[in-house]
Design a protein around this motif. Structure first.
Motif, PDB file in Angstrom:
ATOM      1  N   PHE A 139       0.843  -1.189   0.000  1.00  0.00           N
ATOM      2  CA  PHE A 139       0.000   0.000   0.000  1.00  0.00           C
ATOM      3  C   PHE A 139       0.879   1.240   0.000  1.00  0.00           C
ATOM      4  O   PHE A 139       1.933   1.263   0.626  1.00  0.00           O
ATOM      5  CB  PHE A 139      -0.917   0.023   1.231  1.00  0.00           C
ATOM      6  N   GLU A 140       0.432   2.270  -0.707  1.00  0.00           N
ATOM      7  CA  GLU A 140       1.172   3.524  -0.785  1.00  0.00           C
ATOM      8  C   GLU A 140       0.306   4.657  -0.253  1.00  0.00           C
ATOM      9  O   GLU A 140      -0.923   4.581  -0.255  1.00  0.00           O
ATOM     10  CB  GLU A 140       1.569   3.818  -2.243  1.00  0.00           C
ATOM     11  N   ARG A 141       0.969   5.700   0.193  1.00  0.00           N
ATOM     12  CA  ARG A 141       0.230   6.897   0.591  1.00  0.00           C
ATOM     13  C   ARG A 141      -0.582   7.408  -0.600  1.00  0.00           C
ATOM     14  O   ARG A 141      -0.116   7.380  -1.728  1.00  0.00           O
ATOM     15  CB  ARG A 141       1.201   7.983   1.059  1.00  0.00           C
ATOM     16  N   GLY A 142      -1.787   7.833  -0.332  1.00  0.00           N
ATOM     17  CA  GLY A 142      -2.638   8.307  -1.415  1.00  0.00           C
ATOM     18  C   GLY A 142      -3.615   7.272  -1.903  1.00  0.00           C
ATOM     19  O   GLY A 142      -4.432   7.532  -2.789  1.00  0.00           O
ATOM     20  N   GLY A 143      -3.517   6.043  -1.357  1.00  0.00           N
ATOM     21  CA  GLY A 143      -4.522   5.037  -1.671  1.00  0.00           C
ATOM     22  C   GLY A 143      -4.146   4.029  -2.720  1.00  0.00           C
ATOM     23  O   GLY A 143      -4.912   3.116  -3.006  1.00  0.00           O
TER      24      GLY A 143
END
Length: 346
Positions: A225-229
């Protein structure tokens, strides 16, 4: 694979255990999204885990409406003596008003149904799956003690209970000479360290094992998972279910993942493997339950047993994930040194 003692029983269980929430449930509104593995896939996964030294398998009567237990039963039927088999009950398993809970009526029904589905005449570790506000603990423990005395259950355990609830149950068991909880299954991970406030100290003091569910916080600590969805793996449990079953501060969680990736790079390992290896260093933790949809996920998780984290790794992971100390823990810690005269301190 390494093994650790299960509570004060003298029974050795693998420090990595196989979870089975991904087994079965094709077409089910929830479990169909978690894995929906069929018998052939289950047989391969269970066989791989047992061949790797895993001897601890965890399931529940509610998983895929009982299908998980059926699949596990068929998968281990020729290797039953190799398995410390755990299952759980409490959640609704039917439409009736007594198809759930911890009453004597439901304990006996649930046990017989699980034995039938698992194709065995005994369960090694039988858990209550959650607390029941309606049934006195005395009634539940009496029914579980009967099951132990009948030889249908070897040991009893809990899941998702608070420290005071476990302590109360242990007191009841001691007073009436009944089977005591030897383990408590808890949610614990680098982004959810709530267990350290009371559950870990209680477990150490009482000799109760902690077994850990969702060590990757629903896949969040896999690093996909990455920041920003953005999600690098659409098959992750967290993205498939459609809601956040495990709760944590996501913004802070990404800070944890950043450090997790750094540590993983040092060892040429996955973030998931490091997250599991970290749990295996924690006090009172006996076994970490891993579940998988694919064989590569399982083999990577199993490899955590062979990963040794350095003092630097542990310090960095602790620093980024350490929760605030809750009351009264902080005031007790502040006064603890005062009990030891200065002349006697090391």
């Amino acid at each position: 694979m390494k093994y650790r003692l299960l509570g004060r029983t003298g029974v050795w269980v693998s420090e990595i255990s196989l979870g089975t929430m991904t087994f079965g449930g094709k077409g089910h509104a929830v479990y169909g999204k978690l894995g929906a593995l069929g018998q052939d896939e289950v047989d391969r996964m269970v066989g791989t885990a047992l061949d790797a030294g895993v001897n601890f398998v965890d399931t529940a009567d509610a998983y895929a409406d009982g299908e998980s237990e059926e699949l596990v039963g068929r998968a281990i039927q020729h290797r039953r003596r190799d398995v410390v088999l755990a299952t759980k009950f409490r959640a609704p398993v039917g439409p009736g008003p007594n198809d759930q809970g911890l009453s004597r009526l439901h304990v006996m029904r649930a046990l017989e149904d699980s034995l039938r589905r698992l194709k065995t005449d005994y369960i090694d570790l039988y858990h209550i799956h959650n607390y029941d506000q309606l049934t006195p603990m005395e009634e539940t423990l009496a029914a579980l003690d009967d099951a132990v005395r009948q030889g249908k259950v070897r040991y009893v355990a809990a899941a998702n209970l608070a420290a005071w609830q476990i302590s109360k149950a242990l007191g009841i068991s001691a007073r009436y000479d009944r089977a005591r909880f030897v383990a408590n299954q808890v949610h614990y991970s680098l982004v959810s360290r709530d267990a350290e406030r009371d559950l870990v100290p209680m477990a150490e003091d009482e000799g109760v094992s902690l077994t850990v569910w969702s060590p990757l916080a629903g896949g969040f600590l896999s690093g996909k998972f990455e920041r920003g969805g953005a999600v690098a793996d659409v098959e992750s449990r967290r993205s498939q279910v459609g809601f956040d079953f495990v709760q944590f501060d996501e913004a802070r969680g990404f800070d944890v993942v950043d450090v997790l990736r750094t540590v993983a790079a040092r060892h040429d390992a996955s973030p998931a493997r490091v997250a599991i290896a970290w749990l295996l260093t924690r006090p009172a933790v006996t076994s970490v339950i891993v579940g998988a949809r694919r064989m590569d996920q399982l083999t990577d998780n199993l490899a955590a047993a062979e990963l040794t984290l350095t003092e630097q790794d542990l310090a960095e992971l602790d620093e980024v994930s350490r929760p605030p100390v809750a009351y009264p823990n902080w005031i007790q810690a502040a006064f603890a040194p005062g009990r030891i005269p200065a002349a006697n301190r090391a």
